[in-house]
Design a protein around this motif. Structure first.
Motif, PDB file in Angstrom:
ATOM      1  N   PRO A   1      30.447  52.752  68.407  1.00  0.00           N
ATOM      2  CA  PRO A   1      29.688  53.983  68.151  1.00  0.00           C
ATOM      3  C   PRO A   1      29.531  54.247  66.658  1.00  0.00           C
ATOM      4  O   PRO A   1      30.409  53.937  65.861  1.00  0.00           O
ATOM      5  CB  PRO A   1      30.540  55.063  68.814  1.00  0.00           C
ATOM      6  N   GLY A   2      28.362  54.805  66.296  1.00  0.00           N
ATOM      7  CA  GLY A   2      28.086  55.131  64.904  1.00  0.00           C
ATOM      8  C   GLY A   2      27.275  54.091  64.168  1.00  0.00           C
ATOM      9  O   GLY A   2      26.728  54.369  63.096  1.00  0.00           O
ATOM     10  N   LEU A   3      27.160  52.880  64.733  1.00  0.00           N
ATOM     11  CA  LEU A   3      26.419  51.803  64.083  1.00  0.00           C
ATOM     12  C   LEU A   3      25.059  51.637  64.756  1.00  0.00           C
ATOM     13  O   LEU A   3      24.972  51.463  65.974  1.00  0.00           O
ATOM     14  CB  LEU A   3      27.197  50.493  64.158  1.00  0.00           C
ATOM     15  N   THR A   4      23.976  51.700  63.961  1.00  0.00           N
ATOM     16  CA  THR A   4      22.617  51.533  64.487  1.00  0.00           C
ATOM     17  C   THR A   4      21.832  50.578  63.602  1.00  0.00           C
ATOM     18  O   THR A   4      22.101  50.447  62.399  1.00  0.00           O
ATOM     19  CB  THR A   4      21.867  52.876  64.566  1.00  0.00           C
ATOM     20  N   PHE A   5      20.840  49.927  64.210  1.00  0.00           N
ATOM     21  CA  PHE A   5      19.993  48.949  63.514  1.00  0.00           C
ATOM     22  C   PHE A   5      18.544  49.167  63.920  1.00  0.00           C
ATOM     23  O   PHE A   5      18.249  49.471  65.080  1.00  0.00           O
ATOM     24  CB  PHE A   5      20.425  47.529  63.875  1.00  0.00           C
ATOM     25  N   MET A   6      17.627  49.013  62.954  1.00  0.00           N
ATOM     26  CA  MET A   6      16.203  49.124  63.221  1.00  0.00           C
ATOM     27  C   MET A   6      15.439  48.116  62.382  1.00  0.00           C
ATOM     28  O   MET A   6      15.758  47.910  61.209  1.00  0.00           O
ATOM     29  CB  MET A   6      15.688  50.538  62.897  1.00  0.00           C
ATOM     30  N   THR A   7      14.425  47.495  62.965  1.00  0.00           N
ATOM     31  CA  THR A   7      13.503  46.658  62.204  1.00  0.00           C
ATOM     32  C   THR A   7      12.105  46.839  62.775  1.00  0.00           C
ATOM     33  O   THR A   7      11.942  47.070  63.985  1.00  0.00           O
ATOM     34  CB  THR A   7      13.920  45.175  62.229  1.00  0.00           C
ATOM     35  N   ARG A   8      11.091  46.771  61.930  1.00  0.00           N
ATOM     36  CA  ARG A   8       9.714  46.928  62.386  1.00  0.00           C
ATOM     37  C   ARG A   8       8.774  46.171  61.459  1.00  0.00           C
ATOM     38  O   ARG A   8       9.086  45.933  60.287  1.00  0.00           O
ATOM     39  CB  ARG A   8       9.320  48.397  62.455  1.00  0.00           C
TER      40      ARG A   8
ATOM     41  N   GLN B   1       1.890  48.156  65.123  1.00  0.00           N
ATOM     42  CA  GLN B   1       3.320  48.176  64.813  1.00  0.00           C
ATOM     43  C   GLN B   1       4.124  47.565  65.951  1.00  0.00           C
ATOM     44  O   GLN B   1       3.863  47.823  67.127  1.00  0.00           O
ATOM     45  CB  GLN B   1       3.806  49.620  64.592  1.00  0.00           C
ATOM     46  N   ALA B   2       5.115  46.759  65.584  1.00  0.00           N
ATOM     47  CA  ALA B   2       6.109  46.260  66.533  1.00  0.00           C
ATOM     48  C   ALA B   2       7.476  46.667  65.992  1.00  0.00           C
ATOM     49  O   ALA B   2       7.789  46.413  64.826  1.00  0.00           O
ATOM     50  CB  ALA B   2       6.024  44.748  66.687  1.00  0.00           C
TER      51      ALA B   2
END
Length: 419
Positions: free
Chosen positions: A344-351, A331-332
């Protein structure tokens, strides 16, 4: 959702305490209550040729009421917890049911609505608490799924002790489960699908699951855990975990998460035999997080866990668990918290995850699969929409032994504190 007579009896005796006793206790002042409104749109396209169902698409609205009382005064304090749930269908056309948001009906569609009430009585002595009734779990042995409209709930007796600073011990006897898309309790089943290689005789369910274990904070940077669990007549499991966070300087850290589980059969009703190792290393730099993960299955079968729960695996993600027989996976992952740049309050994720070496039998080549996930979430911080969260989750899965899937989930939620 039905309750056992034991749970009802204990709950009744607890809730039947005199008002004078309750009024003088922290029963009320320590109570907490909230209600969450969860709007959920789910779309899953099956991309492989010859798929029996080409799409699963549903839209639903749910409400989750959580209430946790304090404890009455005295050497033994008494209280009660409750989870009330209600979900209803907004859209689900013919042939597109099966998303897990709603209760299936006999025609292949989904019921218009469903609801439940989970109640647990509790008693506390010193820093040890016993709960009896319906509840959720989250540990290395068992973790209730909350990835759809309404949460998964178990019927159990559960003891938690925190008498020693930094040490948390717990044990439970679990009898039944109410799944996230179910209106009633049922026996507990082992996960046996995919290329896991798990075979059972006399059915895949049991009416007893037990676990004992805990975690210990060895230092402020290092926490270790161990759990023993047993799904009666189907599997036994030893789970070990260590998490270390190494500060590296100003707004930098290195987190290491190591996991190991040994699963074997429990009697002659299954062939479970698995060793699962996993490691996830994450480097944090201000709002950025860069992670690398590795997971390996060995033994005669894949990983064993309770059907419908979230398994304690580093490579368990949105759709796949990468826990098939002999599978190796990598996994990366990248996360970014926009608060570091003033949002604040904004998040991002990718994998991205890839798995290979899956045992598909002697006559075919090794199994391979990959999954790519992306998630964007924003929680309003102030104004009329404060605490309103909007989350978009996207996933793509490709495999030479399972379904090819393109999936989107849009979740809008709002939690209102009541107490």
């Amino acid at each position: 959702m039905r309750k056992t007579s034991l749970a009802l009896a204990v709950a009744a005796s607890t809730l039947g305490l005199s008002l004078s006793q309750v009024a003088t206790a922290a029963f009320i002042e320590d109570s907490k209550a909230s209600i969450e409104a969860r709007n959920f749109y789910f779309n899953r396209d099956f991309r492989q040729e010859g798929a029996a169902q080409h799409k699963s698409e549903e839209w639903a609205q749910g409400f989750i009421l959580r209430m946790n009382s304090g404890f009455t005064d005295g050497t033994v304090g008494f209280g009660a917890d409750a989870i009330g749930t209600f979900g209803f269908k907004l859209d689900s056309g013919d042939g597109t049911a099966g998303s897990g948001l709603l209760v299936p009906d006999r025609s292949g569609g989904s019921q218009d609505n469903y609801s439940g009430l989970a109640v647990a009585a509790k008693a506390k002595i010193s820093n040890s608490t016993l709960r009896v009734g319906q509840m959720q779990f989250k540990n290395a042995a068992i973790a209730s799924s909350d990835g759809r409209l309404l949460p998964q709930v178990f019927e159990a007796g559960h003891l938690v002790s925190q008498e020693i600073d930094g040490l948390m011990l717990e044990a439970a006897h679990v009898r039944e489960v109410n799944h996230r898309n179910s209106g009633d309790y049922e026996d507990i089943a082992i996960t046996s699908g995919g290329r896991r290689g798990i075979a059972t005789t006399g059915g895949t369910t049991s009416d007893a699951f037990d676990f004992i274990g805990g975690t210990y904070k060895i230092t402020k940077d290092l926490t270790a855990g161990y759990y023993y669990s047993n799904l009666d007549e189907l599997y036994k499991q030893h789970s070990l975990n260590a998490v270390h966070v190494l500060p590296l300087g100003d707004k930098q850290s290195l987190k290491t998460d190591l996991r190991y589980a040994r699963s074997t059969d429990d009697g002659n009703r299954s062939n479970v035999d698995n060793k699962a190792i996993g490691a996830m290393v994450t480097y944090g730099l201000e709002g950025h997080a860069f992670g690398l993960g590795y997971q390996k299955m060995s033994g005669d079968t894949g990983f064993a866990y309770i059907n419908g729960t979230d398994p304690f695996l580093v490579n368990y993600v949105q759709i796949s668990d990468f826990a098939n027989k002999d599978e190796k996976s990598y996994q990366a992952r990248y996360d970014f918290n926009f608060a570091s740049i003033g949002i604040p309050g904004l998040t991002f994720m990718t994998r991205y995850l890839t798995g290979d070496n899956v045992d598909r039998g002697r006559s075919v080549s090794e199994g391979k699969e990959w999954e790519r996930d992306t998630e964007l979430m924003y929680v309003f911080q102030d104004g009329a929409l404060k605490n309103l969260g909007v989350r978009w989750r996207n996933a793509t899965v490709r495999s030479n032994f399972a379904n090819d899937i393109d999936e989107n989930r849009l979740i809008v939620s709002y939690t209102l504190p009541l107490l």
